[in-house]
Enzyme design. Sequence first.
Site, mmCIF file in Angstrom:
data_model
loop_
_atom_site.group_PDB
_atom_site.id
_atom_site.type_symbol
_atom_site.label_atom_id
_atom_site.label_comp_id
_atom_site.label_asym_id
_atom_site.label_seq_id
_atom_site.Cartn_x
_atom_site.Cartn_y
_atom_site.Cartn_z
ATOM 1 C CD GLU A 258 -2.804 -1.187 2.429
ATOM 2 O OE1 GLU A 258 -3.999 -1.511 2.375
ATOM 3 O OE2 GLU A 258 -2.200 -0.994 3.508
ATOM 4 C CD GLN A 259 4.101 4.716 2.280
ATOM 5 O OE1 GLN A 259 3.119 4.699 3.018
ATOM 6 N NE2 GLN A 259 4.551 5.827 1.720
ATOM 7 C CB ALA B 61 7.763 7.962 3.186
ATOM 8 C CB SER C 93 5.821 5.388 5.039
ATOM 9 O OG SER C 93 4.574 5.941 5.415
ATOM 10 C CG ASP D 158 -2.538 10.992 6.598
ATOM 11 O OD1 ASP D 158 -1.727 11.552 7.366
ATOM 12 O OD2 ASP D 158 -2.208 10.474 5.514
ATOM 13 C CD GLU E 263 1.782 15.185 4.647
ATOM 14 O OE1 GLU E 263 1.429 14.392 5.558
ATOM 15 O OE2 GLU E 263 2.277 14.800 3.567
ATOM 16 C CD1 TRP F 47 -2.817 14.744 6.119
ATOM 17 C CD2 TRP F 47 -3.416 16.744 5.334
ATOM 18 N NE1 TRP F 47 -2.076 14.966 4.984
ATOM 19 C CE2 TRP F 47 -2.440 16.177 4.468
ATOM 20 C CE3 TRP F 47 -3.945 17.998 5.024
ATOM 21 C CZ2 TRP F 47 -1.979 16.843 3.333
ATOM 22 C CZ3 TRP F 47 -3.489 18.653 3.896
ATOM 23 C CH2 TRP F 47 -2.514 18.075 3.066
ATOM 24 C CG HIS F 48 1.194 12.862 8.947
ATOM 25 N ND1 HIS F 48 1.308 11.823 8.045
ATOM 26 C CD2 HIS F 48 1.986 12.519 9.993
ATOM 27 C CE1 HIS F 48 2.141 10.902 8.516
ATOM 28 N NE2 HIS F 48 2.569 11.309 9.709
#
Length: 251
Positions: free
Chosen positions: A132-133, A154, A159, A168, A220, A222-223
């Site tokens: 997924e990353q 990343a 990541s 997130d 970011e 949201w992170h």
Amino acid sequence: MEKNRLFRWIFLLALISAFSMLSGCSGKAGSSSSAPPSSAPSGSTSSQEKEEDEQASESGTPVIDYQVLVNKNHSLPEGWEDAVDLVHITNSLGNEISVERSTYAAYLKLHDQLAREGIDVDISSAWRSEAEQQEFADSAAKEYGEKDGKKHAALTGHSEHQTGLALDLYIKIDGKDIYREKELMKYQEIWEEIHDQLAQFGFILRYPEGSEEVTGYAYEPWHIRYVEEKAAREITEQEITLEEYLDLDDL
């Protein structure tokens, strides 16, 4: 007659002697069974547990470190995926999300606090598998270009999302889900209110504005990242990044 009587006495004495010997043996056996258990088995178990702990350490399987640093220069610790304890949820968009257990428990408290202040949030992304990353990094490179894409996503193994400790967030306004990054950027006042609440629940804003040279990533809002309450308060009060908090030379 006297001879027979003598034999009877000898026979009787022999029986008494034999009975005494049997009673003595029986008494020793009973004493042995009722004695306190030996401490040897306990010591043996402790040695075995110690050996198992050493083997686990040597195998590279980590105990979850909530201040673990994963960035462009520090990769995910070996064996992390085997050690992390994940919970699985479904967000308001219908997406399945996996989060490290303690991180999710802290998030629920943060969520409830924000709700009391009229702010509705949900999780758009948390733990990601290696595949997924890689997909996320490829998507960022396609959207922002190969060079700028690395500021937004990343490489695999580097990541924070692979730790399960990073979240997130997205926001909901008047029943509408706002989850696209460009749209989320428009609500800076709401993000500031969210950021003000993070530390008391063990979270930090992971990529603050103006810290790109230290973190390696663009701002970011949201992170957020779970680091436990003590570290979160210290990082927030000092207005520093996780890298600076850990004070590593090769950030």
